[in-house]
Design a protein around this motif. Sequence first.
Motif, PDB file in Angstrom:
ATOM      1  N   ARG A 135       1.401 116.037 -32.683  1.00 36.39           N
ATOM      2  CA  ARG A 135       2.191 115.007 -33.375  1.00 36.39           C
ATOM      3  C   ARG A 135       3.346 115.637 -34.154  1.00 36.39           C
ATOM      4  NH1 ARG A 135      -1.766 110.661 -36.255  1.00 36.39           N
ATOM      5  NH2 ARG A 135       0.285 109.698 -36.625  1.00 36.39           N
ATOM      6  N   TRP A 136       3.081 116.757 -34.810  1.00 37.19           N
ATOM      7  CA  TRP A 136       4.114 117.432 -35.610  1.00 37.19           C
ATOM      8  C   TRP A 136       5.212 117.995 -34.714  1.00 37.19           C
ATOM      9  CZ3 TRP A 136       4.893 122.993 -36.329  1.00 37.19           C
ATOM     10  CH2 TRP A 136       5.860 123.279 -37.302  1.00 37.19           C
ATOM     11  N   THR A 137       4.842 118.684 -33.642  1.00 40.74           N
ATOM     12  CA  THR A 137       5.851 119.281 -32.767  1.00 40.74           C
ATOM     13  C   THR A 137       6.629 118.217 -31.996  1.00 40.74           C
ATOM     14  OG1 THR A 137       4.135 119.659 -31.079  1.00 40.74           O
ATOM     15  CG2 THR A 137       4.681 121.502 -32.532  1.00 40.74           C
ATOM     16  N   ALA A 138       5.970 117.110 -31.635  1.00 38.41           N
ATOM     17  CA  ALA A 138       6.686 116.038 -30.942  1.00 38.41           C
ATOM     18  C   ALA A 138       7.815 115.488 -31.809  1.00 38.41           C
ATOM     19  CB  ALA A 138       5.714 114.919 -30.564  1.00 38.41           C
ATOM     20  N   ALA A 139       7.575 115.408 -33.112  1.00 36.32           N
ATOM     21  CA  ALA A 139       8.568 114.833 -34.018  1.00 36.32           C
ATOM     22  C   ALA A 139       9.843 115.666 -34.078  1.00 36.32           C
ATOM     23  CB  ALA A 139       7.964 114.665 -35.414  1.00 36.32           C
ATOM     24  N   TRP A 140       9.700 116.991 -34.192  1.00 34.51           N
ATOM     25  CA  TRP A 140      10.918 117.793 -34.363  1.00 34.51           C
ATOM     26  C   TRP A 140      11.446 118.404 -33.065  1.00 34.51           C
ATOM     27  CZ3 TRP A 140      10.977 122.996 -33.197  1.00 34.51           C
ATOM     28  CH2 TRP A 140       9.748 123.675 -33.192  1.00 34.51           C
ATOM     29  N   MET A 141      10.613 118.514 -32.051  1.00 32.11           N
ATOM     30  CA  MET A 141      11.089 119.102 -30.797  1.00 32.11           C
ATOM     31  C   MET A 141      11.752 118.072 -29.886  1.00 32.11           C
ATOM     32  SD  MET A 141       8.224 121.974 -29.725  1.00 32.11           S
ATOM     33  CE  MET A 141       9.326 122.714 -28.497  1.00 32.11           C
ATOM     34  N   VAL A 142      11.219 116.847 -29.839  1.00 30.39           N
ATOM     35  CA  VAL A 142      11.808 115.838 -28.946  1.00 30.39           C
ATOM     36  C   VAL A 142      12.163 114.545 -29.669  1.00 30.39           C
ATOM     37  CG1 VAL A 142      10.700 116.737 -26.871  1.00 30.39           C
ATOM     38  CG2 VAL A 142       9.499 115.029 -28.234  1.00 30.39           C
ATOM     39  N   GLY A 143      12.009 114.523 -30.997  1.00 33.99           N
ATOM     40  CA  GLY A 143      12.375 113.336 -31.753  1.00 33.99           C
ATOM     41  C   GLY A 143      11.424 112.170 -31.583  1.00 33.99           C
ATOM     42  N   LEU A 144      10.169 112.467 -31.181  1.00 32.13           N
ATOM     43  CA  LEU A 144       9.181 111.413 -30.970  1.00 32.13           C
ATOM     44  C   LEU A 144       8.222 111.355 -32.168  1.00 32.13           C
ATOM     45  CD1 LEU A 144       7.851 109.227 -29.342  1.00 32.13           C
ATOM     46  CD2 LEU A 144       6.666 110.986 -27.991  1.00 32.13           C
ATOM     47  N   ARG A 145       8.473 110.381 -33.031  1.00 29.61           N
ATOM     48  CA  ARG A 145       7.610 110.184 -34.186  1.00 29.61           C
ATOM     49  C   ARG A 145       6.407 109.324 -33.794  1.00 29.61           C
ATOM     50  NH1 ARG A 145      10.202 106.789 -37.248  1.00 29.61           N
ATOM     51  NH2 ARG A 145      11.762 106.364 -35.643  1.00 29.61           N
ATOM     52  N   THR A 146       5.326 109.465 -34.538  1.00 25.37           N
ATOM     53  CA  THR A 146       4.104 108.718 -34.220  1.00 25.37           C
ATOM     54  C   THR A 146       3.597 107.991 -35.456  1.00 25.37           C
ATOM     55  OG1 THR A 146       2.751 110.688 -34.649  1.00 25.37           O
ATOM     56  CG2 THR A 146       3.406 110.266 -32.364  1.00 25.37           C
ATOM     57  N   GLU A 147       2.956 106.849 -35.206  1.00 27.11           N
ATOM     58  CA  GLU A 147       2.441 106.042 -36.307  1.00 27.11           C
ATOM     59  C   GLU A 147       1.184 105.312 -35.855  1.00 27.11           C
ATOM     60  OE1 GLU A 147       3.985 101.937 -38.212  1.00 27.11           O
ATOM     61  OE2 GLU A 147       5.348 103.631 -38.534  1.00 27.11           O
ATOM     62  N   VAL A 148       0.203 105.243 -36.731  1.00 21.69           N
ATOM     63  CA  VAL A 148      -1.016 104.488 -36.466  1.00 21.69           C
ATOM     64  C   VAL A 148      -1.074 103.342 -37.465  1.00 21.69           C
ATOM     65  CG1 VAL A 148      -3.536 104.522 -36.398  1.00 21.69           C
ATOM     66  CG2 VAL A 148      -2.231 106.476 -35.514  1.00 21.69           C
ATOM     67  N   ARG A 149      -1.156 102.120 -36.953  1.00 19.90           N
ATOM     68  CA  ARG A 149      -1.179 100.930 -37.792  1.00 19.90           C
ATOM     69  C   ARG A 149      -2.580 100.301 -37.792  1.00 19.90           C
ATOM     70  NH1 ARG A 149       4.462  98.190 -35.529  1.00 19.90           N
ATOM     71  NH2 ARG A 149       5.841  99.937 -36.119  1.00 19.90           N
ATOM     72  N   GLY A 150      -2.784  99.401 -38.746  1.00 19.92           N
ATOM     73  CA  GLY A 150      -4.093  98.790 -38.865  1.00 19.92           C
ATOM     74  C   GLY A 150      -5.039  99.721 -39.596  1.00 19.92           C
ATOM     75  N   THR A 151      -6.287  99.337 -39.669  1.00 23.56           N
ATOM     76  CA  THR A 151      -7.288 100.122 -40.381  1.00 23.56           C
ATOM     77  C   THR A 151      -8.213 100.815 -39.398  1.00 23.56           C
ATOM     78  OG1 THR A 151      -7.260  98.542 -42.215  1.00 23.56           O
ATOM     79  CG2 THR A 151      -9.136 100.052 -42.089  1.00 23.56           C
ATOM     80  N   PRO A 152      -8.140 102.141 -39.308  1.00 22.26           N
ATOM     81  CA  PRO A 152      -9.057 102.850 -38.413  1.00 22.26           C
ATOM     82  C   PRO A 152     -10.501 102.641 -38.864  1.00 22.26           C
ATOM     83  CG  PRO A 152      -7.232 104.264 -39.075  1.00 22.26           C
ATOM     84  CD  PRO A 152      -7.181 103.053 -39.948  1.00 22.26           C
ATOM     85  N   PRO A 153     -11.389 102.234 -37.974  1.00 19.30           N
ATOM     86  CA  PRO A 153     -12.780 102.008 -38.370  1.00 19.30           C
ATOM     87  C   PRO A 153     -13.492 103.312 -38.684  1.00 19.30           C
ATOM     88  CG  PRO A 153     -12.540 101.797 -35.999  1.00 19.30           C
ATOM     89  CD  PRO A 153     -11.157 101.945 -36.556  1.00 19.30           C
ATOM     90  N   ASP A 154     -14.425 103.244 -39.615  1.00 18.89           N
ATOM     91  CA  ASP A 154     -15.149 104.453 -39.976  1.00 18.89           C
ATOM     92  C   ASP A 154     -16.656 104.323 -39.799  1.00 18.89           C
ATOM     93  OD1 ASP A 154     -15.755 102.734 -42.010  1.00 18.89           O
ATOM     94  OD2 ASP A 154     -14.916 103.968 -43.616  1.00 18.89           O
TER      95      ASP A 154
END
Length: 248
Positions: A51-70
């Motif tokens: 996720r970190w390398t995708a953001a700065w190497m290809v400009g692909l940011r990631t986001e998780v919405r909603g509430t992840p179940p635990d």
Amino acid sequence: MKYAVQWVRSLLFVAQMYVMLPVVGLIYMPAAIVSRKGALAGCKAYCRWVRWTAAWMVGLRTEVRGTPPDGQVLIASKHQSFLDILLIFSELPTGRFIMKREILWTPVIGLYGMRIGCVPVDRGKRGAAIKKMVEDVARGAQTPGQLIIYAQGTRVAPGAQMPYKIGTAVLYEQMGVPCVPAATNVGVFWPKRGIYRKPGLAVVEFLPAIEQGLDRDSFMTRLEHDVESASNALMREAGFDPEQPARK
């Protein structure tokens, strides 16, 4: 020219991503062999790296919405590319997947899959595969966590149509826990095949849970409606019209 530059950036990103898979796997190997907790830590470290390398190497940011179940739940997700696997897993405390049996023989990935409690199933004969999946889940019922299944059984490109498989409903009935649907638009930026990665915001969204009590047909109708509606909305947000001719 712009496309060519992005393609080269994508190539470098993909190359380092696959190089880092065994590197991270080997770093966490001693902990993974000792405990499931160590294996989970290694998998999450790799998810964060991609996720970190995708953001700065290809400009692909990631986001998780909603509430992840635990808690103990079944998660039924849309699957468009490797990226949605990483996004879902990175946000869950103790996730494990229904996965193709042949993945067990993949170096590094197979070991970690077994250590975190993934359930391998044979693809092919539908009835036999569902029966085996149900038996494997029942035998692993003592393993706590969130069981993730891809409701269409495979990666589906944005705009493509594929039926939802009955195995998800069988698990919903057997496990006796809520089912949390998950939608995504990651395939708009990270295709199921190929090198090119588009810049933008890739999203996975956890949707409201489907509680126990629905019959099989009602459950399947509700699941497909919720996942497809939310995924289509996310794809439109990303600038892709899911009603246009499907990409192969």
